[in-house]
Design a protein around this motif. Structure first.
Motif, mmCIF file in Angstrom:
data_model
loop_
_atom_site.group_PDB
_atom_site.id
_atom_site.type_symbol
_atom_site.label_atom_id
_atom_site.label_comp_id
_atom_site.label_asym_id
_atom_site.label_seq_id
_atom_site.Cartn_x
_atom_site.Cartn_y
_atom_site.Cartn_z
ATOM 1 N N UNK A 125 0.829 -1.206 0.000
ATOM 2 C CA UNK A 125 0.000 0.000 0.000
ATOM 3 C C UNK A 125 0.872 1.269 0.000
ATOM 4 N N UNK A 126 1.974 1.228 0.752
ATOM 5 C CA UNK A 126 2.874 2.386 0.779
ATOM 6 C C UNK A 126 3.539 2.577 -0.585
ATOM 7 N N UNK A 127 3.966 1.482 -1.233
ATOM 8 C CA UNK A 127 4.596 1.575 -2.558
ATOM 9 C C UNK A 127 3.632 2.151 -3.573
ATOM 10 N N UNK A 128 2.364 1.729 -3.502
ATOM 11 C CA UNK A 128 1.361 2.241 -4.436
ATOM 12 C C UNK A 128 1.128 3.737 -4.224
ATOM 13 N N UNK A 129 1.225 4.187 -2.992
ATOM 14 C CA UNK A 129 1.010 5.593 -2.668
ATOM 15 C C UNK A 129 2.134 6.468 -3.194
ATOM 16 N N UNK A 130 3.379 5.960 -3.188
ATOM 17 C CA UNK A 130 4.538 6.784 -3.550
ATOM 18 C C UNK A 130 5.159 6.376 -4.886
ATOM 19 N N UNK A 131 4.440 5.633 -5.743
ATOM 20 C CA UNK A 131 5.029 5.086 -6.961
ATOM 21 C C UNK A 131 5.571 6.173 -7.894
ATOM 22 N N UNK A 132 4.986 7.356 -7.884
ATOM 23 C CA UNK A 132 5.408 8.389 -8.830
ATOM 24 C C UNK A 132 6.495 9.323 -8.339
ATOM 25 N N UNK A 133 7.025 9.124 -7.135
ATOM 26 C CA UNK A 133 8.003 10.069 -6.598
ATOM 27 C C UNK A 133 9.362 9.861 -7.249
ATOM 28 N N UNK A 134 10.174 10.919 -7.336
ATOM 29 C CA UNK A 134 11.539 10.758 -7.888
ATOM 30 C C UNK A 134 12.354 9.780 -7.025
ATOM 31 N N UNK A 135 13.291 9.123 -7.632
ATOM 32 C CA UNK A 135 14.191 8.186 -6.952
ATOM 33 C C UNK A 135 13.426 7.066 -6.242
ATOM 34 N N UNK A 136 12.293 6.650 -6.817
ATOM 35 C CA UNK A 136 11.486 5.590 -6.204
ATOM 36 C C UNK A 136 12.305 4.313 -6.033
ATOM 37 N N UNK A 137 13.016 3.911 -7.107
ATOM 38 C CA UNK A 137 13.783 2.660 -7.053
ATOM 39 C C UNK A 137 14.935 2.755 -6.042
ATOM 40 N N UNK A 138 15.595 3.931 -6.015
ATOM 41 C CA UNK A 138 16.708 4.090 -5.073
ATOM 42 C C UNK A 138 16.217 3.975 -3.629
ATOM 43 N N UNK A 139 15.027 4.532 -3.345
ATOM 44 C CA UNK A 139 14.477 4.454 -1.982
ATOM 45 C C UNK A 139 14.133 3.011 -1.637
ATOM 46 N N UNK A 140 13.616 2.239 -2.607
ATOM 47 C CA UNK A 140 13.328 0.819 -2.358
ATOM 48 C C UNK A 140 14.610 0.055 -2.044
ATOM 49 N N UNK A 141 15.691 0.396 -2.774
ATOM 50 C CA UNK A 141 16.975 -0.250 -2.504
ATOM 51 C C UNK A 141 17.454 0.080 -1.095
ATOM 52 N N UNK A 142 17.310 1.354 -0.693
ATOM 53 C CA UNK A 142 17.729 1.772 0.648
ATOM 54 C C UNK A 142 16.925 1.034 1.719
ATOM 55 N N UNK A 143 15.617 0.896 1.478
ATOM 56 C CA UNK A 143 14.750 0.197 2.441
ATOM 57 C C UNK A 143 15.163 -1.259 2.596
ATOM 58 N N UNK A 144 15.547 -1.900 1.480
ATOM 59 C CA UNK A 144 15.967 -3.303 1.563
ATOM 60 C C UNK A 144 17.290 -3.424 2.306
ATOM 61 N N UNK A 145 18.209 -2.500 2.061
ATOM 62 C CA UNK A 145 19.507 -2.528 2.750
ATOM 63 C C UNK A 145 19.308 -2.358 4.255
ATOM 64 N N UNK A 146 18.378 -1.453 4.633
ATOM 65 C CA UNK A 146 18.100 -1.216 6.051
ATOM 66 C C UNK A 146 17.175 -2.263 6.663
ATOM 67 N N UNK A 147 16.738 -3.205 5.826
ATOM 68 C CA UNK A 147 15.846 -4.290 6.268
ATOM 69 C C UNK A 147 14.547 -3.748 6.877
ATOM 70 N N UNK A 148 13.987 -2.770 6.206
ATOM 71 C CA UNK A 148 12.716 -2.191 6.656
ATOM 72 C C UNK A 148 11.579 -3.128 6.266
ATOM 73 N N UNK A 149 10.807 -3.591 7.242
ATOM 74 C CA UNK A 149 9.666 -4.461 6.964
ATOM 75 C C UNK A 149 8.389 -3.982 7.652
ATOM 76 N N UNK A 150 8.425 -2.764 8.179
ATOM 77 C CA UNK A 150 7.250 -2.177 8.836
ATOM 78 C C UNK A 150 6.735 -1.049 7.952
ATOM 79 N N UNK A 151 5.447 -1.057 7.581
ATOM 80 C CA UNK A 151 4.910 -0.048 6.654
ATOM 81 C C UNK A 151 5.183 1.388 7.090
ATOM 82 N N UNK A 152 4.999 1.709 8.355
ATOM 83 C CA UNK A 152 5.181 3.086 8.805
ATOM 84 C C UNK A 152 6.625 3.552 8.614
#
Length: 517
Positions: free
Chosen positions: A452-479
């Motif tokens: 749901x969070x990805x769908x909300x922010x799909x159009x923002x700049x650097x979307x893919x880079x932020x997803x990569x950062x989230x995976x590196x930080x092991x973020x698994x909580x939506x908030x």
């Protein structure tokens, strides 16, 4: 007195006291009329449960009486309301400086003057409720050896907690044997149910025995719901009392005279803490407690008591200690009770871990008990499930779920969520796959939230880079993922506009490596 509701827990307490040999008048300390006590004792007798038969455990008792108790409605008392129209006259009778009368005389005047047929007990309830400052003088009651232990808490000061490195408030747990006046003091950082029970266990070990009754204040660690007739006791505390075969008598709310023998000891405990803290500035709580126990016996215990005229420790050793019940063979293992709710996914959460239950318990509020490495789950007084406490974040029983859900548990639904994430790109899919982890079904709620969070922010700049950062930080909580996107959006634009002159001065790297330079 109006009719009262009784549950299995209260009936078990009546049975426990009756089996220990207490008379109806002693059992009535629970707040029941002696006739009511007799009624329930007859019910116990019909089941063959007498002081001469073997004592049943709590679980055995609940199974036997599960369907035997019928809930009865409470009938409100209206007798005391007859005195309401005469409130001003009553106040004048009992407060008149010239010819004031005692409350009982005021009752007799009203009864004869206005023909009131309410009982004196009803008048006393009315009087206590409306004229709390006009109570009668305190009568000191002396009890036989080994009968009662009065307990109270009070703030003692502050001390550095080595676990946190910060100063914390220290509370004094103070206990006084009513006969000898021998005291036990323990300073603690917490007043939670574990600390509360642990202090009692150490007090029993300090005295070398257990009194028949414990009179306590209405502290939440011991009494969840304070009430004159129906106090609801904390389950950990109740189990502790049953283990040591003693009985709990909660005092009335706002009535310190119910435990007057220990009340006066709280300021003394505060002064002793501050004395030891100043004499031993480097001492921790454990060392202060050791010195305090010595002081209780060898200093305060050897002083002449102002009321009894005797030395508390001497009276304890000579008369009261032999009257205490012996300690049981096994030390009480303190359980932790907590109220939990069954979520729509059929899991409860306790200490950041999840445990499954059958679908019929969805939405219900249950109680869990942690004792050692076992977690017991109760619905009322019925044990419905036990789980071993392990390092797993989620523990479940597959039979709790329908067959279609069991298939999802083995990857079906997780695969669907992973398929949905592909529309957001490779980096988003990798993030969702990382969040699902090996126990994919157990983490589907979090994965759905991330989608749901990805769908909300799909159009923002650097979307893919932020997803990569989230995976590196092991973020698994939506908030947390939302916070990451919002944090990136707040970053200032560092691109500085340039003038035409500035653009003309720009040179590429090749310009500085020309051969003719």
């Amino acid at each position: 007195m109006g009719y009262r509701m009784i549950d299995l827990d209260q009936l078990f307490e009546i049975y426990r006291r009756h089996h220990s040999g207490q008379k109806n008048t002693e059992i009535s300390q629970l707040g029941y009329d002696r006739k009511t006590i007799g009624k329930y004792l007859n019910l116990l007798g019909e089941k063959g449960m007498t002081p001469q038969t073997a004592f049943l455990s709590r679980d055995e008792f609940f199974i036997l009486f599960k369907d035997a108790i019928q809930t009865r409605k409470t009938r409100g008392s209206t007798a005391s309301s007859q005195f309401e129209p005469y409130r001003e006259e009553i106040e004048k009778l009992v407060t008149d400086r010239g010819e004031r009368v005692k409350p009982k005389t005021a009752y007799r005047i009203l009864r004869e003057k206005y023909g009131i047929d309410a009982s004196y007990e009803s008048f006393k309830r009315f009087f206590r409720r409306n004229f709390p400052g006009e109570q009668s003088s305190i009568i000191r009651i002396e009890l036989e050896p080994g009968r009662e232990l009065q307990v109270d808490y009070g703030k003692a000061g502050t001390l550095l907690d080595p676990k946190t490195g910060k100063k914390r408030t220290v509370h004094a747990f103070v206990a006084t044997l009513s006969c000898s006046r021998h005291i036990f003091i323990e300073y603690v950082f917490s007043q939670n149910q574990e600390s509360f029970c642990e202090s009692f266990v150490r007090a029993f070990e300090y005295y070398g025995g257990v009194p028949k009754f414990i009179s306590i204040d209405n502290l939440k660690s011991g009494v969840i719901k304070p009430h004159l007739y129906e106090p609801e006791l904390n389950r950990s505390f109740q189990e502790m009392a049953e283990h040591y075969e003693t009985f709990i008598d909660p005092c009335r709310v706002g009535t310190p005279t119910d435990k007057g023998k220990v009340e006066r000891m709280v300021p003394l405990a505060r002064e002793e803490f501050r004395r030891l803290k100043n004499l031993h500035p480097e001492a921790g709580l454990g060392e202060i407690n050791e010195k305090t126990r010595i002081w209780c016996s060898e200093d305060y215990g050897m002083r002449i008591h102002g009321t009894t005229g005797e030395k508390p420790y001497v009276v304890f050793q000579e008369n009261e200690k032999i009257q205490l019940k012996g300690l049981p063979a096994n030390r009480f293992e303190i359980p932790l009770w907590k109220e939990v709710k069954v979520h729509p996914d059929q899991f409860i959460q306790f200490e950041k871990k999840r445990y499954s239950l059958p679908a019929r318990y969805r939405g219900e509020t249950l109680h869990v008990r942690k004792k050692g490495h076992i977690l017991d789950i109760f619905r009322g007084f019925e044990l419905i499930r036990s789980y071993p406490i392990t390092g797993k974040n989620a523990t479940y029983t597959e039979s709790d779920f329908p067959e279609v859900v069991r298939e999802m548990m083995h990857g079906g639904y997780a695969a669907y969520i992973l398929k949905q994430s592909e529309k957001f790109g490779k980096d988003a899919k990798n993030l969702i796959e990382s969040a699902l982890g090996p126990k994919s079904y157990l983490n589907t709620r979090r994965a759905q939230g991330l989608l749901r969070i990805l769908e909300e922010f799909i159009g923002v700049p650097d979307f893919n880079r932020i997803c990569q950062t989230a995976q590196i930080r092991k973020i698994d909580i939506p908030q947390k993922l939302r916070n990451l996107f919002e944090q990136e959006a707040r970053q200032p634009d560092l691109e500085i506009p340039r003038s035409e002159t500035g653009e003309a001065m720009l040179r590429s790297a090749d310009f500085f490596f020309k051969e003719d330079m």
